[in-house]
Design an enzyme around this catalytic site. Structure first.
Site, PDB file in Angstrom:
ATOM      1  N   HIS A  50      29.826  29.516  39.727  1.00 37.21           N
ATOM      2  CA  HIS A  50      31.045  28.694  39.911  1.00 37.21           C
ATOM      3  C   HIS A  50      30.924  27.870  41.173  1.00 37.21           C
ATOM      4  CE1 HIS A  50      35.392  27.765  40.141  1.00 37.21           C
ATOM      5  NE2 HIS A  50      35.347  28.004  38.845  1.00 37.21           N
ATOM      6  N   ILE A  56      32.481  26.578  44.552  1.00 43.57           N
ATOM      7  CA  ILE A  56      33.926  26.494  44.740  1.00 43.57           C
ATOM      8  C   ILE A  56      34.506  27.866  44.417  1.00 43.57           C
ATOM      9  CG2 ILE A  56      36.082  25.425  43.951  1.00 43.57           C
ATOM     10  CD1 ILE A  56      34.342  23.009  43.077  1.00 43.57           C
ATOM     11  N   GLY A  59      39.984  29.874  41.390  1.00 45.39           N
ATOM     12  CA  GLY A  59      41.418  30.044  41.631  1.00 45.39           C
ATOM     13  C   GLY A  59      41.896  31.458  41.356  1.00 45.39           C
ATOM     14  N   VAL A  60      41.350  32.083  40.318  1.00 46.42           N
ATOM     15  CA  VAL A  60      41.780  33.447  39.995  1.00 46.42           C
ATOM     16  C   VAL A  60      41.401  34.427  41.111  1.00 46.42           C
ATOM     17  CG1 VAL A  60      41.801  33.120  37.502  1.00 46.42           C
ATOM     18  CG2 VAL A  60      39.727  33.923  38.592  1.00 46.42           C
ATOM     19  N   GLU A  64      43.944  36.770  43.179  1.00 53.37           N
ATOM     20  CA  GLU A  64      43.679  38.206  43.359  1.00 53.37           C
ATOM     21  C   GLU A  64      43.667  38.572  44.840  1.00 53.37           C
ATOM     22  OE1 GLU A  64      42.845  42.221  42.898  1.00 53.37           O
ATOM     23  OE2 GLU A  64      43.540  40.807  41.367  1.00 53.37           O
TER      24      GLU A  64
END
Length: 144
Positions: A50, A56, A59-60, A64
């Site tokens: 990623h 980057i 977002g998850v 978390e």
């Protein structure tokens, strides 16, 4: 104000590598409010995919990390010590900027509602003074 080290955090929440994302937490108001920190390095496992050649932080993972900060804040209060946290939902979450290796995430969380074993936290994530993400998350606490 109390500052929790990674060792302190691991005594409070059950998360471990590779899913422990919080490096340090400052408790401003036990059970209610605090600030967590995550040092983002190129060695994070998720950067392998990623994205290759353009890392980057997903977002998850930011969400978390924010939830982990919130649960550390809540479980730092004597009334909740030793309980197990569960993610219950995500509301009104927005991402404003990318988080990349070399950044330090500063995550400010406040527990805004707590009824029985269900709670809501409001969080904002920053890199330096730039807002990178914000939103609300729900959690459930199971007593042992």
């Amino acid at each position: 104000m109390k500052v929790l080290s990674i060792e302190d955090i691991m005594e409070i929440i059950p998360h471990r590598y590779p899913f422990l994302f919080v490096d340090k937490v400052k408790i401003l108001d036990p059970g209610v409010k605090g600030i967590g920190y995550k040092n983002v390095t190129i060695n994070e496992y998720y950067f392998q995919g990623h994205y290759p050649n353009m890392p980057i932080m997903p977002g998850v993972i930011i969400i978390e990390t924010m939830a982990q900060v919130g649960v550390v804040i809540l479980l730092s209060h004597e009334d909740f010590k030793g309980n197990i946290p569960y993610f219950a939902g995500i509301n009104k979450f927005r991402f404003k900027r990318k988080v990349i290796p070399g950044d330090t995430l500063r995550i400010e969380v406040e527990i805004t509602k707590l009824r029985g074993s269900i709670g809501i936290g409001q969080g904002k994530a920053f890199v330096e003074d730039r807002l990178v993400a914000e939103g609300e998350f729900m959690f459930a606490i199971e007593s042992l």
